[in-house]
Design an enzyme around this catalytic site. Sequence first.
Site, PDB file in Angstrom:
ATOM      1  N   ARG A  61      84.562  47.224 -75.961  1.00 26.90           N
ATOM      2  CA  ARG A  61      85.821  46.930 -75.271  1.00 26.90           C
ATOM      3  C   ARG A  61      85.618  46.225 -73.933  1.00 26.90           C
ATOM      4  O   ARG A  61      86.533  45.588 -73.407  1.00 26.90           O
ATOM      5  CB  ARG A  61      86.662  48.201 -75.114  1.00 26.90           C
ATOM      6  CG  ARG A  61      87.462  48.492 -76.358  1.00 26.90           C
ATOM      7  CD  ARG A  61      87.931  49.912 -76.419  1.00 26.90           C
ATOM      8  NE  ARG A  61      86.826  50.782 -76.718  1.00 26.90           N
ATOM      9  CZ  ARG A  61      86.811  52.080 -76.541  1.00 26.90           C
ATOM     10  NH1 ARG A  61      87.877  52.672 -76.073  1.00 26.90           N
ATOM     11  NH2 ARG A  61      85.757  52.794 -76.848  1.00 26.90           N
ATOM     12  N   GLU A  98      76.252  63.343 -74.189  1.00 31.33           N
ATOM     13  CA  GLU A  98      76.458  64.794 -74.144  1.00 31.33           C
ATOM     14  C   GLU A  98      75.428  65.488 -75.038  1.00 31.33           C
ATOM     15  O   GLU A  98      74.800  66.462 -74.649  1.00 31.33           O
ATOM     16  CB  GLU A  98      77.878  65.095 -74.624  1.00 31.33           C
ATOM     17  CG  GLU A  98      78.409  66.417 -74.147  1.00 31.33           C
ATOM     18  CD  GLU A  98      79.844  66.603 -74.623  1.00 31.33           C
ATOM     19  OE1 GLU A  98      80.480  65.616 -75.045  1.00 31.33           O
ATOM     20  OE2 GLU A  98      80.304  67.752 -74.567  1.00 31.33           O
TER      21      GLU A  98
HETATM   22  P1  AMP Z   1      80.147  56.783 -70.256  1.00 31.44           P
HETATM   23  O1  AMP Z   1      78.834  56.161 -70.617  1.00 31.44           O
HETATM   24  O2  AMP Z   1      80.134  58.272 -70.372  1.00 31.44           O
HETATM   25  O3  AMP Z   1      80.639  56.328 -68.889  1.00 31.44           O
HETATM   26  O4  AMP Z   1      81.195  56.323 -71.347  1.00 31.44           O
HETATM   27  C1  AMP Z   1      81.793  55.107 -71.262  1.00 31.44           C
HETATM   28  C2  AMP Z   1      81.986  54.449 -72.603  1.00 31.44           C
HETATM   29  O5  AMP Z   1      82.540  55.335 -73.570  1.00 31.44           O
HETATM   30  C3  AMP Z   1      82.949  53.297 -72.457  1.00 31.44           C
HETATM   31  O6  AMP Z   1      82.431  52.194 -73.170  1.00 31.44           O
HETATM   32  C4  AMP Z   1      84.265  53.790 -73.033  1.00 31.44           C
HETATM   33  O7  AMP Z   1      84.845  52.792 -73.818  1.00 31.44           O
HETATM   34  C5  AMP Z   1      83.899  55.017 -73.874  1.00 31.44           C
HETATM   35  N1  AMP Z   1      84.709  56.224 -73.537  1.00 31.44           N
HETATM   36  C6  AMP Z   1      84.234  57.364 -72.991  1.00 31.44           C
HETATM   37  N2  AMP Z   1      85.209  58.260 -72.822  1.00 31.44           N
HETATM   38  C7  AMP Z   1      86.348  57.680 -73.253  1.00 31.44           C
HETATM   39  C8  AMP Z   1      87.724  58.095 -73.319  1.00 31.44           C
HETATM   40  N3  AMP Z   1      88.135  59.314 -72.917  1.00 31.44           N
HETATM   41  N4  AMP Z   1      88.634  57.223 -73.819  1.00 31.44           N
HETATM   42  C9  AMP Z   1      88.241  55.993 -74.231  1.00 31.44           C
HETATM   43  N5  AMP Z   1      86.980  55.551 -74.194  1.00 31.44           N
HETATM   44  C10 AMP Z   1      86.025  56.365 -73.714  1.00 31.44           C
END
Ligand code: AMP
Length: 173
Positions: A61, A98
Amino acid sequence: MNIEQLKNTIRNVPNFPKPGIQFKDITTLLMEQDAFSYCIDIFYHEFKDENIDAVVGIESRGFIFAAPLALKLGCRFVLARKPGKLPSATLAEEYDLEYGTDAIEMHTDSINVGDRVLIIDDLLATGGTAKGTGNIVKKLEGEIVSYGFLIVLDDLNGRDALKPGQVFTILEY
Ligand code: AMP
């Protein structure tokens, strides 16, 4: 369009893809041309005077926002992809999820030494994905001007994970 109206174009989907996750669905935003172009304009105005050489979009995205932004800024658009998708020589970084790990890759010839780089994704959660991408840019000796996100989930402390990197976000939850 204002920030409150923009926020209202995002659909919250509880318990997707697993129980307890509040999924921020941007497909509803993308179907509204005013909302989509408002996002690109906000990013553009934030970074237009920063002499950005490359906008890196994070799969998948992140691509949606990074590509039109790179065109508007008049600079290179670079892809950061999930493992095994890029065909030429790559550098990879693993990051923690996680449960378990994931990885992100970039072509080694996509960033030049000293490039001023903006890293874009739709959403900042724990920061693992963006940090992994940033580590590749640093290994390729690019300079990270900022990370940019449409959405930040404040409770997950992604900003801390990216410190001392600068973080710009349009919406906070
Ligand atoms: P992180 O690496 O934990 O910062 O996760 C970010 C990635 O996971 C991004 O590419 C987001 O598109 C996706 N993502 C994580 N949590 C969500 C959420 N609650 N809603 C939509 N996309 C999420």
